[in-house]
Design an enzyme around this catalytic site. Structure first.
Site, short mmCIF file in Angstrom:
data_model
loop_
_atom_site.label_atom_id
_atom_site.label_comp_id
_atom_site.label_asym_id
_atom_site.label_seq_id
_atom_site.Cartn_x
_atom_site.Cartn_y
_atom_site.Cartn_z
CG ASP A 10 -1.87 1.17 1.60
OD1 ASP A 10 -2.51 1.47 0.71
OD2 ASP A 10 -1.63 1.90 2.58
CG ASP A 12 -1.89 7.97 2.78
OD1 ASP A 12 -1.09 8.41 3.74
OD2 ASP A 12 -3.27 8.02 3.15
N GLY A 47 -7.58 4.62 3.55
CA GLY A 47 -7.27 3.52 2.77
C GLY A 47 -8.46 3.41 1.90
NE ARG A 50 -9.84 11.62 -5.54
CZ ARG A 50 -9.21 12.00 -6.83
NH1 ARG A 50 -10.03 12.65 -7.75
NH2 ARG A 50 -8.19 11.48 -7.26
CB SER A 115 -3.97 7.01 -4.05
OG SER A 115 -3.78 8.48 -4.49
NE ARG A 116 -10.09 7.21 -9.64
CZ ARG A 116 -11.07 7.11 -10.60
NH1 ARG A 116 -11.38 8.31 -11.17
NH2 ARG A 116 -11.69 6.08 -10.90
CG ASN A 117 -3.77 12.29 -6.72
OD1 ASN A 117 -3.44 12.79 -7.90
ND2 ASN A 117 -4.80 12.14 -6.02
P1 B16 Z 1 -6.92 9.90 -3.94
P2 B16 Z 1 -3.51 4.23 -0.12
C1 B16 Z 1 -5.56 6.04 -0.08
O1 B16 Z 1 -4.14 5.52 -0.53
C2 B16 Z 1 -5.69 6.99 1.23
O2 B16 Z 1 -5.34 6.26 2.43
C3 B16 Z 1 -6.82 7.53 1.22
O3 B16 Z 1 -7.14 8.38 2.41
C4 B16 Z 1 -7.42 8.21 0.00
O4 B16 Z 1 -8.74 8.69 -0.19
C5 B16 Z 1 -7.50 7.09 -1.21
O5 B16 Z 1 -5.91 6.65 -1.10
C6 B16 Z 1 -7.73 7.76 -2.36
O6 B16 Z 1 -6.90 8.74 -2.90
O7 B16 Z 1 -8.04 10.87 -3.76
O8 B16 Z 1 -5.50 10.28 -4.22
O9 B16 Z 1 -7.31 9.00 -5.26
O10 B16 Z 1 -3.54 4.07 1.50
O11 B16 Z 1 -4.49 3.33 -0.67
O12 B16 Z 1 -2.37 4.22 -0.70
MG MG Z 2 -2.80 3.11 3.17
#
Ligand code: B16
Ligand code: MG
Length: 216
Positions: A10, A12, A47, A50, A115-117
């Site tokens: 993972d 974040d 986790g 969005r 995350s899409r980022n």
């Molecule tokens: P985004 P992970 C997750 O990352 C974050 O923990 C979570 O808080 C966030 O809403 C999700 O990604 C989507 O992120 O808005 O950037 O697409 O822990 O799965 O790496």
């Molecule tokens: Mg995470």
């Protein structure tokens, strides 16, 4: 006996701590919309995607789809602005050594992030070339706790799910790993006690320990 051949991380909460930036972005949106939101509320967003994060922030308040899209867009703009600060110094302790040891041990490495980022963050951390497969918020329809993302990444690595160890900081992520049939390492202080191993961070663990403790 199936031997472990790959690790899926993972992002974040495991590789870096972008959760603070997610929190600040949601807080800005909530303030602008006059919605109550606290750091404690933010823990419920760990986790998850969005869209699910927005639904949890709204706590049952209903809005038209166009307004939901606008709120997700704005939150992401705030988040992307904060990502400008991210550099290789933002890897969590022990991450680079652990990844290099795993790679040197012949293990295949992948990312499984909601995350899409994720790609942008990995570029900024200088780690993108460490991973053969990057599963992110675009890769599958059903996000964690559904098992789909980890199955997708394992398949991309050319491995069966039971050859893979997933490293996760979120309850939804450990649920996803277990449902997928992967072994799991829970990281941090959220509810990850159902993982096969639980540690504070990758600095608390060696690749050798993972392979020894989880070989079956
Ligand atoms: P985004 P992970 C997750 O990352 C974050 O923990 C979570 O808080 C966030 O809403 C999700 O990604 C989507 O992120 O808005 O950037 O697409 O822990 O799965 O790496
Ligand atoms: Mg995470």
């Amino acid at each position: 006996m199936t031997s472990i051949a790959g690790f899926i991380f993972d992002l974040d909460g495991v590789i870096t701590e972008t959760s603070e930036y997610h929190y600040q972005s949601w807080q800005q949106l909530a303030d602008e919309e006059g919605l109550p939101f606290t750091r404690e509320d933010n823990e419920q967003l760990r986790g998850v995607s969005r869209r699910v994060s927005l639904m949890r922030l709204l706590k049952g308040r209903e809005f038209p789809e166009a307004k939901l899209q606008d709120m997700m867009f704005r939150k992401n703009q705030y988040y992307k602005a904060l990502l400008h600060h991210v550099t290789a110094k933002d890897c969590l302790p022990g991450v680079e050594d652990f990844l290099h040891d795993a790679s040197a041990s012949g293990l295949k490495l992948g990312i499984g992030s909601a995350s899409r980022n994720a790609r942008a963050v990995l570029e900024k951390l200088g780690l993108i070339d460490m991973f053969a497969v990057i599963g992110d918020g675009y890769s599958v329809v059903n996000s964690k706790p559904a098992p789909d993302l980890f199955v997708w990444v394992a398949g991309g690595l050319g491995l069966h799910v039971d050859q893979v160890v997933v490293f996760e900081d979120a309850e939804a992520g450990i649920d996803a790993a277990k449902t997928a049939g992967c072994l799991s390492v829970g990281i941090g202080t959220a509810n990850v006690n159902h993982a096969d191993i639980v540690v504070g961070g990758l600095h608390d663990l060696t690749v050798e320990q993972v392979l020894t403790q989880l070989s079956r």
